[in-house]
Scaffold this motif. Structure first.
Motif, short mmCIF file in Angstrom:
data_model
loop_
_atom_site.label_atom_id
_atom_site.label_comp_id
_atom_site.label_asym_id
_atom_site.label_seq_id
_atom_site.Cartn_x
_atom_site.Cartn_y
_atom_site.Cartn_z
N ASP A 1 30.17 -10.38 -23.25
CA ASP A 1 30.92 -9.17 -23.54
C ASP A 1 32.02 -9.04 -22.48
N ASN B 1 20.40 -11.16 -21.60
CA ASN B 1 21.25 -12.18 -22.25
C ASN B 1 21.18 -13.46 -21.43
N GLN C 1 31.56 -10.54 -32.54
CA GLN C 1 31.20 -9.35 -31.78
C GLN C 1 30.98 -8.16 -32.69
N GLU D 1 30.05 -8.29 -35.82
CA GLU D 1 28.78 -8.51 -36.53
C GLU D 1 27.59 -8.18 -35.63
N GLN D 2 27.70 -8.57 -34.38
CA GLN D 2 26.62 -8.24 -33.44
C GLN D 2 26.48 -6.74 -33.27
N GLN D 3 27.63 -6.05 -33.18
CA GLN D 3 27.58 -4.60 -33.05
C GLN D 3 27.00 -3.95 -34.30
N ALA E 1 23.36 -4.56 -34.33
CA ALA E 1 22.71 -3.72 -33.32
C ALA E 1 22.62 -2.27 -33.80
#
Length: 455
Positions: A32, A62, A216, A218-220, A223
């Motif tokens: 990040d 991480n 990022q 997609e990860q957010q 999450a």
């Protein structure tokens, strides 16, 4: 003199930027950028402890993020923890051998410890990884120059007659400081050059940037979705727990009400049973008292009847006295035999009435047998004696008084002595004793003037 090789902050940041681009292209985890900027800012401000804590916390969640792990090595170096920094850069170079930056920094740390051979090997590995990595070439040259300076110095120490060595040593001594300054300038320049690919808008880089941003996002999104699912699960769990608590509270309240009703029922039944038992006991006591009173009255009547019969039997037949009798009456020292027998009979009747009243617990009839001049043997008053006799007699279980070997002696006109063996029984109590009564005639009736036990 040992020439120490250190990476300036600018050099370290340069290595990080270049390394980050290489890592992204290698498929390693992408950090990040906000976190990287935060840790880098703390480093630049000299807040090493905060930077270390932030990096450690991020890597813990991480562990595959090579960028922040690289920063951990830089932080450890700044803190003087060379052994920890060596471990970090060694692990990164083992996991990502395509990155030359960890090799370069590892070589600098080895050189700082005087381990030039290891530093050379590591720098050569960095160059093999990336032959165009100028920083590794420059550091390797500086390292060779330092090793040459140390070798020339050692040779002169061993043999100062070797005149050809001094010019070489002087040249090297001039080159190494100059190389350090120039190297720093070139390093700063390299920073500028290394940062340009991150800002360039080439199609390949644009695609990488878009792919990174998409990843990022997609990860957010994942999450956020996971957080929403967790919140929904937590709400559902809380609702289920609340429902279970309500059911448990209701069950507890129902049980408490049932227990109270049962306890009240038991208490009511017990109270009714106790009341019935008390009424039955009172009725039984009243019946017993009535029977006892009736029996006492009957016994008193029988005792009175016996006393009356004994008196009648003791009265001599009324007849005109004969001349001899008249003459005998003039002799006061002599008592006719029939008069003594009558007195004995009267005394026996009185003693019998005494035992009968005692057995019937008829205290008025019992006390009536005693003389008005009666003196208790224990020295108490007549009132005290009567109270004591009443307490010891009334309310006792069935009383039985048996007399044996009764003898009346010393009979005169108004006195006599009675001796007998007495057996007293009341319930489970039994006592046997020898008793003596002193009789006194009052108003034509024999009464007990005194009594003693033991003969």
């Amino acid at each position: 003199m040992r020439q120490q090789f250190k990476l300036s902050m600018a050099a370290r940041l340069m290595a990080l930027v270049v390394g980050a681009c290489a890592v992204y292209g290698s498929g390693a985890a992408w950090a990040d950028q906000v976190v990287v900027d935060e840790i880098s800012g703390l480093l630049e401000q000299g807040r090493l402890e905060q930077a270390a804590k932030r990096a450690d916390a991020y890597v813990k969640s991480n562990p595959g993020d090579v960028q922040v792990r690289f920063l951990q090595g830089v932080i450890a170096t700044e803190q003087g923890s060379n052994a920890k920094a060596i471990d970090i850069f060694t692990a990164i170079s083992r996991e990502y051998p395509q990155l030359p930056e960890p090799f370069n920094n590892l070589a600098v740390l080895y050189a700082a410890q005087g381990e030039e051979r290891k530093a050379v090997e590591v720098l050569e590995s960095a160059i093999r990884t990336n032959p165009s990595y100028a920083t590794a070439h420059e550091n390797l040259g500086d390292l060779y120059a330092r090793m040459a300076s140390e070798a020339y110095t050692k040779a002169l120490q061993l043999d100062d007659s070797r005149k050809a060595l001094q010019p070489k040593l002087s040249m090297i001594t001039q080159i190494v400081p100059l190389q350090d300054g120039a190297g720093a300038a070139r390093t700063n320049e390299a920073v500028q050059v290394a940062q340009m690919p991150a800002q360039a808008q080439t199609p390949a880089h644009l695609r990488q940037t878009q792919a990174r941003e998409a990843a990022q996002e997609e990860q957010q999104r994942l999450a956020q979705q996971k957080q929403e699912q967790e919140q929904a699960r937590q709400l559902r769990l809380e609702a289920e727990q609340a429902a279970q608590r309500q059911l448990a509270d209701k069950a507890a309240a129902d049980k408490a009400a049932a227990d109270k009703a049962a306890a009240d029922k038991v208490a009511t039944e017990k109270a009714l049973a106790e009341k019935a038992a008390a009424e039955q006991a009172a009725l039984a006591q009243a019946t017993a008292d009535k029977a006892a009173a009736e029996q006492a009255a009957a016994d008193k009547l029988v005792a009175q009847q016996r006393l009356d019969d004994a008196k009648k039997a003791a009265e001599p037949a009324k007849a005109e006295p004969s001349a001899p009798q008249a003459q005998a009456a003039t002799k006061p020292a002599e008592r006719p035999a029939n008069s003594t027998a009558s007195a004995v009979a009267d005394i026996n009747a009185v003693v019998k009435a005494w035992t009968t009243a005692w057995e019937a617990q008829d205290m008025p009839a019992y006390f009536a047998v005693y003389s008005a001049d009666f003196k208790p043997a224990d020295g108490s008053t007549v009132a005290q004696w009567k109270a004591q006799r009443t307490e010891r007699t009334v309310g006792r279980p069935k009383i039985t008084v048996q007399l044996r070997n009764l003898k009346v002696t010393g009979v005169s006109n108004d006195a006599a002595t009675v001796r007998f063996h007495q057996t007293y029984t009341a319930g489970g109590f039994r006592a046997a004793t020898q008793k003596t009564l002193t009789m006194k005639k009052e108003g034509g009736q024999w009464r007990i003037a005194s009594e003693r036990t033991g003969g």
